[in-house]
Design a protein around this motif. Sequence first.
Motif, PDB file in Angstrom:
ATOM      1  N   TYR A  32       0.834  -1.205   0.000  1.00  0.00           N
ATOM      2  CA  TYR A  32       0.000   0.000   0.000  1.00  0.00           C
ATOM      3  C   TYR A  32       0.867   1.254   0.000  1.00  0.00           C
ATOM      4  N   ALA A  33       1.909   1.255   0.821  1.00  0.00           N
ATOM      5  CA  ALA A  33       2.770   2.435   0.928  1.00  0.00           C
ATOM      6  C   ALA A  33       3.496   2.734  -0.382  1.00  0.00           C
ATOM      7  N   LEU A  34       3.799   1.691  -1.150  1.00  0.00           N
ATOM      8  CA  LEU A  34       4.565   1.864  -2.385  1.00  0.00           C
ATOM      9  C   LEU A  34       3.690   2.128  -3.605  1.00  0.00           C
ATOM     10  N   ARG A  35       2.374   2.167  -3.398  1.00  0.00           N
ATOM     11  CA  ARG A  35       1.473   2.250  -4.552  1.00  0.00           C
ATOM     12  C   ARG A  35       1.679   3.503  -5.387  1.00  0.00           C
ATOM     13  N   SER A  36       2.101   4.605  -4.755  1.00  0.00           N
ATOM     14  CA  SER A  36       2.230   5.872  -5.476  1.00  0.00           C
ATOM     15  C   SER A  36       3.681   6.220  -5.798  1.00  0.00           C
ATOM     16  N   VAL A  37       4.605   5.297  -5.533  1.00  0.00           N
ATOM     17  CA  VAL A  37       6.018   5.533  -5.830  1.00  0.00           C
ATOM     18  C   VAL A  37       6.312   5.096  -7.254  1.00  0.00           C
ATOM     19  N   ASP A  38       7.052   5.899  -7.977  1.00  0.00           N
ATOM     20  CA  ASP A  38       7.427   5.538  -9.345  1.00  0.00           C
ATOM     21  C   ASP A  38       8.289   4.286  -9.320  1.00  0.00           C
ATOM     22  N   GLY A  39       7.870   3.271 -10.078  1.00  0.00           N
ATOM     23  CA  GLY A  39       8.640   2.037 -10.141  1.00  0.00           C
ATOM     24  C   GLY A  39       7.747   0.824  -9.991  1.00  0.00           C
ATOM     25  N   THR A  40       8.316  -0.332 -10.263  1.00  0.00           N
ATOM     26  CA  THR A  40       7.617  -1.604 -10.112  1.00  0.00           C
ATOM     27  C   THR A  40       8.271  -2.385  -8.993  1.00  0.00           C
ATOM     28  N   PHE A  41       7.463  -2.841  -8.029  1.00  0.00           N
ATOM     29  CA  PHE A  41       8.003  -3.486  -6.834  1.00  0.00           C
ATOM     30  C   PHE A  41       7.357  -4.854  -6.632  1.00  0.00           C
ATOM     31  N   HIS A  42       8.156  -5.789  -6.165  1.00  0.00           N
ATOM     32  CA  HIS A  42       7.662  -7.124  -5.814  1.00  0.00           C
ATOM     33  C   HIS A  42       8.004  -7.363  -4.344  1.00  0.00           C
ATOM     34  N   VAL A  43       6.965  -7.495  -3.517  1.00  0.00           N
ATOM     35  CA  VAL A  43       7.148  -7.646  -2.078  1.00  0.00           C
ATOM     36  C   VAL A  43       6.853  -9.088  -1.700  1.00  0.00           C
ATOM     37  N   HIS A  44       7.793  -9.730  -1.007  1.00  0.00           N
ATOM     38  CA  HIS A  44       7.573 -11.113  -0.590  1.00  0.00           C
ATOM     39  C   HIS A  44       8.333 -11.382   0.700  1.00  0.00           C
ATOM     40  N   LYS A  45       7.916 -12.417   1.411  1.00  0.00           N
ATOM     41  CA  LYS A  45       8.567 -12.775   2.670  1.00  0.00           C
ATOM     42  C   LYS A  45       9.352 -14.066   2.490  1.00  0.00           C
ATOM     43  N   GLN A  46      10.390 -14.200   3.319  1.00  0.00           N
ATOM     44  CA  GLN A  46      11.258 -15.364   3.209  1.00  0.00           C
ATOM     45  C   GLN A  46      12.045 -15.533   4.501  1.00  0.00           C
ATOM     46  N   GLN A  47      11.768 -16.592   5.235  1.00  0.00           N
ATOM     47  CA  GLN A  47      12.564 -16.996   6.400  1.00  0.00           C
ATOM     48  C   GLN A  47      12.891 -15.839   7.359  1.00  0.00           C
ATOM     49  N   GLY A  48      11.857 -15.195   7.877  1.00  0.00           N
ATOM     50  CA  GLY A  48      12.073 -14.159   8.874  1.00  0.00           C
ATOM     51  C   GLY A  48      12.465 -12.811   8.318  1.00  0.00           C
ATOM     52  N   ARG A  49      12.363 -12.646   7.041  1.00  0.00           N
ATOM     53  CA  ARG A  49      12.657 -11.371   6.403  1.00  0.00           C
ATOM     54  C   ARG A  49      11.563 -11.063   5.388  1.00  0.00           C
ATOM     55  N   VAL A  50      11.392  -9.785   5.111  1.00  0.00           N
ATOM     56  CA  VAL A  50      10.542  -9.349   3.999  1.00  0.00           C
ATOM     57  C   VAL A  50      11.450  -8.632   3.009  1.00  0.00           C
ATOM     58  N   PHE A  51      11.281  -8.932   1.732  1.00  0.00           N
ATOM     59  CA  PHE A  51      12.094  -8.317   0.692  1.00  0.00           C
ATOM     60  C   PHE A  51      11.217  -7.489  -0.238  1.00  0.00           C
ATOM     61  N   VAL A  52      11.732  -6.323  -0.608  1.00  0.00           N
ATOM     62  CA  VAL A  52      11.107  -5.496  -1.644  1.00  0.00           C
ATOM     63  C   VAL A  52      12.084  -5.481  -2.814  1.00  0.00           C
ATOM     64  N   GLU A  53      11.717  -6.175  -3.884  1.00  0.00           N
ATOM     65  CA  GLU A  53      12.570  -6.209  -5.066  1.00  0.00           C
ATOM     66  C   GLU A  53      12.032  -5.235  -6.110  1.00  0.00           C
ATOM     67  N   THR A  54      12.930  -4.566  -6.792  1.00  0.00           N
ATOM     68  CA  THR A  54      12.544  -3.564  -7.789  1.00  0.00           C
ATOM     69  C   THR A  54      12.735  -4.131  -9.190  1.00  0.00           C
ATOM     70  N   GLU A  55      11.988  -3.563 -10.104  1.00  0.00           N
ATOM     71  CA  GLU A  55      12.089  -3.965 -11.508  1.00  0.00           C
ATOM     72  C   GLU A  55      12.228  -2.708 -12.351  1.00  0.00           C
ATOM     73  N   GLY A  56      13.349  -2.580 -13.031  1.00  0.00           N
ATOM     74  CA  GLY A  56      13.578  -1.389 -13.844  1.00  0.00           C
ATOM     75  C   GLY A  56      13.916  -0.187 -12.988  1.00  0.00           C
ATOM     76  N   ASP A  57      13.702   1.003 -13.548  1.00  0.00           N
ATOM     77  CA  ASP A  57      14.011   2.238 -12.843  1.00  0.00           C
ATOM     78  C   ASP A  57      12.986   2.512 -11.747  1.00  0.00           C
ATOM     79  N   TYR A  58      13.452   3.140 -10.687  1.00  0.00           N
ATOM     80  CA  TYR A  58      12.550   3.534  -9.604  1.00  0.00           C
ATOM     81  C   TYR A  58      13.182   4.702  -8.868  1.00  0.00           C
ATOM     82  N   ASP A  59      12.354   5.396  -8.085  1.00  0.00           N
ATOM     83  CA  ASP A  59      12.827   6.543  -7.320  1.00  0.00           C
ATOM     84  C   ASP A  59      13.290   6.061  -5.950  1.00  0.00           C
TER      85      ASP A  59
END
Length: 393
Positions: A32-59
């Motif tokens: 929700y927080a990233l919805r208005s940020v320029d860029g494409t984001f993939h948010v996922h969880k893995q073994q006690g961590r959450v990762f936000v991965e970017t695709e292409g250019d972003y701010d």
Amino acid sequence: MYKAFLIKYAEIGIKGKNRHLFEDALVRQICYALRSVDGTFHVHKQQGRVFVETEGDYDYEETIEALSHVFGITGICPAVMVEDEGFDKLAEQVVSYMDQIYPDKHMTFKVKARRARKNYPMDSMELNAALGEKILDAFPDMSVDVHDPNVMLYVEIREQISFYSEEIPGPGGMPVGTGGKAMLLLSGGIDSPVAGYMISKRGVAIDATYFHAPPYTSERAKQKVVDLAKEISAYTGPIDLHVVNFTDIQLAIYEKCPHEELTIIMRRYMMKIAEHFAKEDGCLGLITGESIGQVASQTMQSLMATNEVCTMPVYRPLIGFDKQEIVEVSEKIGTYETSILPYEDCCTIFVAKHPVTKPNVNVIKKSEEKLADVIDDLMDQAISTVETIHVEA
């Protein structure tokens, strides 16, 4: 350089069998927080961590700003994520990272590896030593300091491998929505937005009720409250703001009740109306910005008198704060400058010269009997003519 962010959390990690529910809520809030940020984001969880991965250019700056408003996050780590292609490839990527991020090589460092994937052929201590050796070979001006290094390089071995050397503090707390929902009595002052922020930090979603008194309060005063709701919604998520026309009720109290009791009686009817909308919105309590002794309506006796009309719990997160402490939080969350704009809210219009500081509930109830012939109709009118504004950052 940075194509991912490793997100750290704290309290969520001790939630036992319910932990996945809190992690899922955190992922939703990040999306929700990233919805208005320029860029494409993939948010996922893995073994006690959450990762936000970017695709292409972003701010980058906008991304950090958005993540820093998400309750539940304790650390935002701009990271490089790579596939496991063997140690030599990892060492090459780590050396390239250190070269790009730290142009001045006259510094100390330490490698701290964590092997969450136990089938990796090297253990954590071996990785620390081997990667440290590769960095020293590449940059002779660097040196290792295991006690107080200039740079701490973290390497985490999971399905993918991530490494980072910076951790930006997050706001902490719990993801919004995991703690139920409450109704904030929002005024144009400094205190109530801070109260909403602090309760929301514990995972509580909020709606808000504002009491407007035209023509004694201007449209600018109303807009100020809408602006405050928008500012705190950057942390709390969307807010339904109920704008109640309180003028007629306020005038009736002014005309029929003892003037020294105006504020207490007015607060009691505000609590009743706010509770009505709280029940409609599925809330589990009310939130106010009251602090013991700050003003006449916030003495222990006054708080008891206003509480007496409520059937819901009333949460007062600022109850033991002094004003300067509240101001400091207000400045931190960005509501202070809006709060001090010189537009009156309805609480400050009909102010008694000598307000009662130790009201007796029975005396207050006796005074309210003078409103018996009009108050029900006035309450119904105020509720039926409410304006609800959906607010989000």
